[in-house]
Enzyme design. Structure first.
Site, PDB file in Angstrom:
ATOM      1  N   TYR A 164       5.375  22.520 -61.549  1.00 24.11           N
ATOM      2  CA  TYR A 164       4.053  22.848 -61.010  1.00 24.11           C
ATOM      3  C   TYR A 164       3.650  24.258 -61.418  1.00 24.11           C
ATOM      4  O   TYR A 164       2.521  24.489 -61.872  1.00 24.11           O
ATOM      5  CB  TYR A 164       4.086  22.722 -59.490  1.00 24.11           C
ATOM      6  CG  TYR A 164       2.728  22.814 -58.830  1.00 24.11           C
ATOM      7  CD1 TYR A 164       1.854  21.738 -58.848  1.00 24.11           C
ATOM      8  CD2 TYR A 164       2.327  23.988 -58.189  1.00 24.11           C
ATOM      9  CE1 TYR A 164       0.609  21.821 -58.242  1.00 24.11           C
ATOM     10  CE2 TYR A 164       1.087  24.079 -57.582  1.00 24.11           C
ATOM     11  CZ  TYR A 164       0.233  22.995 -57.611  1.00 24.11           C
ATOM     12  OH  TYR A 164      -1.000  23.083 -57.012  1.00 24.11           O
ATOM     13  N   LYS A 168       0.313  25.269 -63.785  1.00 24.15           N
ATOM     14  CA  LYS A 168      -0.766  26.088 -63.248  1.00 24.15           C
ATOM     15  C   LYS A 168      -0.874  27.426 -63.981  1.00 24.15           C
ATOM     16  O   LYS A 168      -1.981  27.951 -64.160  1.00 24.15           O
ATOM     17  CB  LYS A 168      -0.573  26.299 -61.753  1.00 24.15           C
ATOM     18  CG  LYS A 168      -0.718  25.015 -60.936  1.00 24.15           C
ATOM     19  CD  LYS A 168      -2.077  24.356 -61.150  1.00 24.15           C
ATOM     20  CE  LYS A 168      -2.294  23.142 -60.274  1.00 24.15           C
ATOM     21  NZ  LYS A 168      -3.638  22.540 -60.438  1.00 24.15           N
TER      22      LYS A 168
END
Length: 280
Positions: A164, A168
């Protein structure tokens, strides 16, 4: 309430495309854009939830259309752009690359490669595809805006969230690159970096183990409504801000990483080493 586009205000009267519009932040974007006089193509991998968002927009008196799209696939994003050109009342002037999934709970080396590939496909390639397809159109139009939904995870380096964090961080780096490349073009670019937002990201994601329990506790205590996050993001775009961090903790993490990077890394490392559960 529903008016024409205002000069230098890309969120007003926009012809917009929103990915991941079936719930959470994406749905809130679609509704707020409609309140600001815009029309919206509501894209989601789940057509039924996209249609629910369309119905909510129409209840406000706005215009919206639903479209099924897997943003990890370039040909589907290209088809989405064609649909937007067909149904929206004007050329696309606002793109919200919002579709995303949550993954966490296992360290690098133990997190399944399948989870890495799934997360990269949606969270990073989805944003890349959206920017690749729509940036030339906006540049030619000479106005409008792009909001890429990143996260505080893009710079916080939280443990057990490797995939993640990487996606991002990539989305934020792409946003910064676009801001440079589009300077002077009339197109504004903003990266949205919230912390906890009350969405379906856990239910639709792969957050496991103690991280799942901690996520629930923190969300209950500190989660912000998607509506507040979206309002801040659109206002930031209108101001020409590159970054928007709606929550206080996001801004504090941002400053700590830059002012005391070694102390920040040590602190986060200690939290991971001794177990977050001992803090409760």
């Amino acid at each position: 309430m529903f008016g024409s586009r205002l000069p230098n205000k890309p969120s007003r009267g926009a012809a917009a495309v929103v990915t991941g519009a079936g719930s959470g932040i994406g749905r809130a974007f679609a509704l707020e854009i409609a309140r600001r006089g815009g029309s919206v193509l509501c894209s989601d991998i789940n057509l039924a939830t996209a249609e629910e968002t369309v119905a909510l927009v129409k209840e406000l008196g706005g215009q919206a259309w639903a479209f099924k799209c897997d943003v990890s696939k370039l040909n589907q994003v290209e088809a989405m752009a064609e649909e937007a050109e067909r149904v929206l009342p004007g050329p696309v002037s606002l793109v919200i690359n919002n579709a995303g999934v949550g993954v966490g709970g296992k360290p690098v080396g133990e997190a399944p490669i399948a989870d890495w590939k799934w997360t990269l496909g949606i969270n990073l390639w989805g944003v890349i595809h959206g920017c690749h397809v729509f940036t030339p159109k906006l540049k030619q139009l000479g106005r409008g805006g792009i909001i890429n939904v990143a996260s505080t995870a893009s710079f916080s380096a939280a443990p057990l969230m490797g995939a993640y964090n990487v996606t991002k961080a990539g989305a934020l780096a792409l946003t910064e690159t676009l801001a440079v490349e589009l300077a002077g073009s009339g197109v504004s670019v903003t990266g949205l970096c919230p912390t906890l937002v009350k969405t379906n990201i856990k239910a639709n994601g792969r957050i496991v183990g103690e991280s799942s329990k901690l996520f629930d506790r923190l969300m209950d205590r500190f989660g912000m409504s998607p509506e507040r996050v979206v309002n801040d993001a659109l206002n930031a775009l209108d101001r020409g801000d590159l970054y928007v961090m709606p929550q206080f903790d996001a801004r504090m993490i941002w400053r700590a990483k830059r002012l005391v990077p070694r102390s920040y890394a040590r602190g986060i490392g200690l939290i991971n080493r001794f177990g977050v559960s001992r803090l409760h």
